[in-house]
Design an enzyme around this catalytic site. Structure first.
Site, PDB file in Angstrom:
ATOM      1  N   GLU A   3       0.835  -1.215   0.000  1.00  0.00           N
ATOM      2  CA  GLU A   3       0.000   0.000   0.000  1.00  0.00           C
ATOM      3  C   GLU A   3       0.860   1.251   0.000  1.00  0.00           C
ATOM      4  O   GLU A   3       1.845   1.335   0.738  1.00  0.00           O
ATOM      5  CB  GLU A   3      -0.904  -0.029   1.232  1.00  0.00           C
ATOM      6  N   SER A  25     -25.989   6.448 -16.309  1.00  0.00           N
ATOM      7  CA  SER A  25     -25.621   5.511 -15.250  1.00  0.00           C
ATOM      8  C   SER A  25     -26.818   5.243 -14.348  1.00  0.00           C
ATOM      9  O   SER A  25     -27.439   6.178 -13.836  1.00  0.00           O
ATOM     10  CB  SER A  25     -24.475   6.070 -14.406  1.00  0.00           C
ATOM     11  N   THR A  32       2.771   2.093  -2.239  1.00  0.00           N
ATOM     12  CA  THR A  32       4.062   1.765  -2.849  1.00  0.00           C
ATOM     13  C   THR A  32       4.036   2.035  -4.351  1.00  0.00           C
ATOM     14  O   THR A  32       5.095   2.186  -4.960  1.00  0.00           O
ATOM     15  CB  THR A  32       4.421   0.276  -2.636  1.00  0.00           C
ATOM     16  N   ALA A  71     -14.970   3.605  -1.487  1.00  0.00           N
ATOM     17  CA  ALA A  71     -14.615   2.636  -0.453  1.00  0.00           C
ATOM     18  C   ALA A  71     -13.210   2.083  -0.659  1.00  0.00           C
ATOM     19  O   ALA A  71     -12.770   1.189   0.041  1.00  0.00           O
ATOM     20  CB  ALA A  71     -15.622   1.505  -0.419  1.00  0.00           C
ATOM     21  N   ASP A 113      -4.438   0.483  -9.632  1.00  0.00           N
ATOM     22  CA  ASP A 113      -5.857   0.191  -9.816  1.00  0.00           C
ATOM     23  C   ASP A 113      -6.158  -0.215 -11.252  1.00  0.00           C
ATOM     24  O   ASP A 113      -6.786  -1.242 -11.509  1.00  0.00           O
ATOM     25  CB  ASP A 113      -6.705   1.409  -9.457  1.00  0.00           C
TER      26      ASP A 113
HETATM   27  P1  NG1 Z   1      -7.729   3.974  -3.867  1.00  0.00           P
HETATM   28  O1  NG1 Z   1      -7.847   3.744  -2.435  1.00  0.00           O
HETATM   29  O2  NG1 Z   1      -8.368   2.926  -4.713  1.00  0.00           O
HETATM   30  O3  NG1 Z   1      -8.202   5.348  -4.256  1.00  0.00           O
HETATM   31  C1  NG1 Z   1      -5.257   4.941  -4.071  1.00  0.00           C
HETATM   32  C2  NG1 Z   1      -4.581   5.155  -5.398  1.00  0.00           C
HETATM   33  C3  NG1 Z   1      -3.672   3.965  -5.774  1.00  0.00           C
HETATM   34  C4  NG1 Z   1      -2.702   3.659  -4.640  1.00  0.00           C
HETATM   35  C5  NG1 Z   1      -3.496   3.506  -3.324  1.00  0.00           C
HETATM   36  C6  NG1 Z   1      -2.594   3.320  -2.112  1.00  0.00           C
HETATM   37  C7  NG1 Z   1      -6.188   6.506  -6.663  1.00  0.00           C
HETATM   38  C8  NG1 Z   1      -7.226   6.513  -7.727  1.00  0.00           C
HETATM   39  N1  NG1 Z   1      -5.599   5.331  -6.432  1.00  0.00           N
HETATM   40  O4  NG1 Z   1      -6.153   3.874  -4.195  1.00  0.00           O
HETATM   41  O5  NG1 Z   1      -2.980   4.247  -6.968  1.00  0.00           O
HETATM   42  O6  NG1 Z   1      -1.718   4.647  -4.523  1.00  0.00           O
HETATM   43  O7  NG1 Z   1      -4.305   4.654  -3.055  1.00  0.00           O
HETATM   44  O8  NG1 Z   1      -1.860   2.143  -2.204  1.00  0.00           O
HETATM   45  O9  NG1 Z   1      -5.890   7.538  -6.093  1.00  0.00           O
HETATM   46 MG    MG Z   2     -10.738   6.147  -7.184  1.00  0.00          MG
END
Ligand code: NG1
Ligand code: MG
Length: 389
Positions: A33, A67, A35, A126, A175
């Site tokens: 995480e 949507s 990283t 989430a 992601d």
């Molecule tokens: P989430 O929590 O899905 O928003 C975000 C970043 C990832 C990654 C993680 C931490 C976005 C869209 N994605 O994920 O690229 O850095 O935090 O590991 O901001």
């Molecule tokens: Mg996002």
């Protein structure tokens, strides 16, 4: 659901052309995480819930999007030749628009427009990547209907680029990569610097992945996310005065320890420590999993959470409460926050015959301590974005 989508589609859009179905999953990160933007490793997998889309080409240049998750926004309609512009009030539609723009910028000729209806069953905000899911859904739609031949990794990069440039969120590649490249029953060990990757089967024997949503929305997340990025960048710059490294992901924990004094600011030092150790933990965790040593994998998940709590400081009361309650429960092999943090979800490995008690008791304890109601999903690991035939 497909039935309901089909009814809605024919009600909204009057078409005689073929209606095709596409799907892009959400994702959960098992370890690694914060990283990705530090040039380290991540270990996410695609889920079986995600974004569904019904699509039909049109006989003119219009694109119409709707949507079912945001009925109040109504149909978003624009013509390709008038240019693709970000509109704050269009909200969700900016994600698919950003990806459409990527195709246009790569000179794909969108001679005909299309009608598209989206429906997603990923909880929003989430940390399970509903945004990357709709981006990749759009990318596979366009690849399908315009018969382009981009490699999947290229679609992944275009989606990330759309999120960076069109949406303005400077996310890493995790992601989009997990959602584009996901494979049933496998997680992906990804080196976020070189984009080298390796599938690794999720062999949990008699246990499952259980996702728990804190139902605490991540309102502060965006600003803190960027703050963490700058802290790590500053730490890297300090280290680079003496070391020839490209990213924090290049350092082993031992190298970090003998050079951490180079980082001027104490806070930056803690952030960099997390990035370096988390990267090492991720590689080690995947080795353990491949050896069938789930217990060690689970322990490393817990260490990851502790580091995110104490050194990276991105957990917060709700996530910590959920993880603590999980670890007090029988049959829990590991538990941690997943995604950016501050709210969102945790992921735990729970023995199958203990899941019911887990949901009941962790839910109860979480509610008593926070006043919030957690939601639980027993997750299956699914495929990446694709057309459903
Ligand atoms: P989430 O929590 O899905 O928003 C975000 C970043 C990832 C990654 C993680 C931490 C976005 C869209 N994605 O994920 O690229 O850095 O935090 O590991 O901001
Ligand atoms: Mg996002």
């Amino acid at each position: 659901m497909r039935q309901q989508m089909m009814e809605q589609f024919t009600k909204l859009f009057n078409t005689e052309n073929d209606i095709r179905t596409f799907f892009a999953p959400g994702r959960v990160n098992l370890i690694g995480e914060h990283t990705d933007y530090n040039g380290g490793h991540v270990f996410p997998c695609a889920l079986t819930f995600g974004t569904y889309a019904l699509v039909a080409l049109r006989n003119d240049q219009k694109i119409q999007m709707y949507s079912m998750n945001f009925p109040d926004v109504g149909i978003i309609s624009f013509s390709i030749d008038e240019g693709i512009t970000f509109k704050k009030e269009h909200d969700w539609a900016n994600y698919p628009k950003g990806v459409i723009k990527e195709f246009v910028d790569k000179d794909v000729n969108l001679g005909q427009g299309f009608d598209v209806l989206f429906y997603g069953n990923i909880p929003n905000g989430a940390g399970l990547s509903s945004s990357a899911s709709i981006e990749l859904a759009t990318a596979v739609i366009l690849q399908g209907i315009y018969e382009t031949n981009f490699a999947t990794v290229e679609l992944v990069k275009m989606s990330q680029h759309a999120e960076n440039e069109f949406i303005g969120v400077s996310c890493g590649i995790m992601d989009q990569f997990a959602i584009g490249m996901g494979k049933e029953n496998n997680a992906i060990l990804l080196n976020c610097q070189s984009l080298e990757y390796q599938y690794s089967p999720i062999l949990l024997k008699d246990a499952s992945l259980v996702i728990a949503n804190t139902n605490k929305r991540r309102t502060l997340a965006d600003s803190k996310y960027n703050e963490r990025r700058s802290e790590c960048e500053r730490a890297l710059e300090d280290l680079q005065k003496e070391l020839s490294i490209q990213s924090l992901g290049d350092l082993t924990p031992e190298q970090f320890e003998s050079n951490r004094h180079l980082i001027q600011n104490e806070i930056d030092q803690k952030r960099a420590k997390h990035a370096v150790y988390e990267n090492a933990r991720t590689i080690q965790a995947v080795e353990k999993l491949q050896e069938g040593d789930i217990a060690s994998f689970g322990k490393l998940m817990c260490d990851s959470h502790t580091s995110l709590r104490d050194d990276y400081e991105v957990t917060g009361f709700e996530l910590d409460t959920l993880v603590e309650a999980a670890m007090n429960q029988a049959g829990v092999i590991g538990s941690r926050m997943t995604g950016a943090g501050f709210g969102g979800c945790t992921v735990s490995i729970v023995e199958n015959d203990k899941i019911e008690a887990f949901i009941e008791e962790v839910g109860k304890s979480y509610n008593e301590k926070t006043g919030l109601t957690a939601e639980f999903y027993v997750a299956s690991v699914g495929d990446g974005a694709k057309e459903l035939k």
